[in-house]
Design a protein around this motif. Structure first.
Motif, PDB file in Angstrom:
ATOM      1  N   GLY A 107       0.791  -1.219   0.000  1.00  0.00           N
ATOM      2  CA  GLY A 107       0.000   0.000   0.000  1.00  0.00           C
ATOM      3  C   GLY A 107       0.825   1.272   0.000  1.00  0.00           C
ATOM      4  O   GLY A 107       0.272   2.365  -0.029  1.00  0.00           O
ATOM      5  N   SER A 124      -5.189  -5.289 -14.951  1.00  0.00           N
ATOM      6  CA  SER A 124      -5.316  -4.807 -13.578  1.00  0.00           C
ATOM      7  C   SER A 124      -6.433  -3.786 -13.482  1.00  0.00           C
ATOM      8  O   SER A 124      -6.566  -2.923 -14.351  1.00  0.00           O
ATOM      9  CB  SER A 124      -4.018  -4.149 -13.107  1.00  0.00           C
ATOM     10  N   HIS A 127      -5.912   0.936  -9.237  1.00  0.00           N
ATOM     11  CA  HIS A 127      -5.401   0.942  -7.862  1.00  0.00           C
ATOM     12  C   HIS A 127      -5.890   2.225  -7.181  1.00  0.00           C
ATOM     13  O   HIS A 127      -6.661   2.984  -7.762  1.00  0.00           O
ATOM     14  CB  HIS A 127      -3.873   0.881  -7.863  1.00  0.00           C
ATOM     15  N   ALA A 131      -2.022   6.357  -7.638  1.00  0.00           N
ATOM     16  CA  ALA A 131      -1.031   5.278  -7.795  1.00  0.00           C
ATOM     17  C   ALA A 131      -0.415   5.318  -9.196  1.00  0.00           C
ATOM     18  O   ALA A 131      -1.082   5.647 -10.170  1.00  0.00           O
ATOM     19  CB  ALA A 131      -1.679   3.920  -7.545  1.00  0.00           C
ATOM     20  N   GLU A 133       2.624   3.137 -11.807  1.00  0.00           N
ATOM     21  CA  GLU A 133       3.465   1.959 -11.982  1.00  0.00           C
ATOM     22  C   GLU A 133       4.672   2.343 -12.808  1.00  0.00           C
ATOM     23  O   GLU A 133       4.603   3.237 -13.665  1.00  0.00           O
ATOM     24  CB  GLU A 133       2.694   0.815 -12.664  1.00  0.00           C
ATOM     25  N   ALA A 163      -1.712   4.206 -12.587  1.00  0.00           N
ATOM     26  CA  ALA A 163      -2.260   2.892 -12.247  1.00  0.00           C
ATOM     27  C   ALA A 163      -3.568   3.047 -11.476  1.00  0.00           C
ATOM     28  O   ALA A 163      -4.097   2.069 -10.961  1.00  0.00           O
ATOM     29  CB  ALA A 163      -1.250   2.087 -11.443  1.00  0.00           C
ATOM     30  N   ASP A 164      -4.072   4.296 -11.403  1.00  0.00           N
ATOM     31  CA  ASP A 164      -5.347   4.516 -10.729  1.00  0.00           C
ATOM     32  C   ASP A 164      -6.513   4.471 -11.727  1.00  0.00           C
ATOM     33  O   ASP A 164      -7.585   5.007 -11.485  1.00  0.00           O
ATOM     34  CB  ASP A 164      -5.341   5.810  -9.926  1.00  0.00           C
ATOM     35  N   VAL A 183       5.061  -0.505  -7.996  1.00  0.00           N
ATOM     36  CA  VAL A 183       3.805   0.203  -7.825  1.00  0.00           C
ATOM     37  C   VAL A 183       4.017   1.198  -6.681  1.00  0.00           C
ATOM     38  O   VAL A 183       4.385   0.816  -5.571  1.00  0.00           O
ATOM     39  CB  VAL A 183       2.655  -0.765  -7.482  1.00  0.00           C
ATOM     40  N   TYR A 185       2.304   4.226  -4.398  1.00  0.00           N
ATOM     41  CA  TYR A 185       1.041   4.820  -3.935  1.00  0.00           C
ATOM     42  C   TYR A 185       1.365   6.178  -3.314  1.00  0.00           C
ATOM     43  O   TYR A 185       2.418   6.358  -2.723  1.00  0.00           O
ATOM     44  CB  TYR A 185       0.375   3.925  -2.898  1.00  0.00           C
TER      45      TYR A 185
END
Length: 186
Positions: A107, A124, A127, A131, A133, A163-164, A183, A185
């Motif tokens: 996280g 995927s 996230h 986020a 990647e 990645a959100d 990844v 966050y």
């Protein structure tokens, strides 16, 4: 052979790390009440629960069952053997993620070794908000899709992307591809 007394071993390790039940619950995603029951010997944890607890405490499952608890990690170097690295596979088995990041980083920042067979796609869901990647390709070519954009990353390239939102990593080539996936966050 008697059943191993897991509860006291977990409790000693938790206390050696200076953790409250609440803090270990947060680290491991195992409820505080379940932790308390396990430590008192009133509950038999599943393998998944034991795995979460050993990863959160930085101990090996074998040490837990044998009753051995290594000293606190302050000032020491932890070596994680290859067989102790958790691994996930896509439902079709064509994508493999080896989890290199320690459980307490979940996280925040997580890193994985990603292997994708020819024709494999790692899809995927979004996230957490913010986020990102970072995919560094070691071998092969991977196609990254995020937010409607799509780019190919070759060996040596690093792709950075949101990645959100729903995103994917695909191997459209004819050879296996390997990469480091980080990844991050907010």
């Amino acid at each position: 052979m008697s059943t191993p007394e897991i509860g006291p071993v977990l409790q000693r390790r938790r206390k050696a790390e200076g953790l409250t039940l609440g803090q270990l619950a947060e680290r491991s995603s195992v409820s505080k009440s379940m932790l308390s029951q396990i430590e008192r010997g009133q509950a038999n944890p599943t393998f998944a629960v034991l795995w979460s607890l050993t990863r959160a405490l930085g101990i090996e499952l074998a040490d837990l069952v044998d009753g051995a608890v290594p000293a606190s990690a302050g000032g020491t170097i932890e070596i994680v053997s290859p067989h102790a690295i958790p691994e996930m596979r896509s439902p079709d088995g064509q994508c493999r993620l080896r989890i290199f990041s320690p459980p307490q980083m979940a996280g925040m920042t997580e890193w994985y070794e990603l292997t994708v067979e020819p024709g494999g796609v790692l899809d995927s869901s979004a996230h957490a908000h913010g986020a990102t990647e970072h995919l560094t390709v070691y071998d092969g070519v991977l196609t990254v899709t995020s937010g409607g954009a799509s780019e190919r990353a070759h060996a040596g390239d690093t792709a950075r992307y949101p990645a959100d939102t729903a995103h994917s990593i695909a191997n459209l080539g004819e050879a296996e591809a390997r990469a480091l996936l980080v990844v991050a966050y907010r």
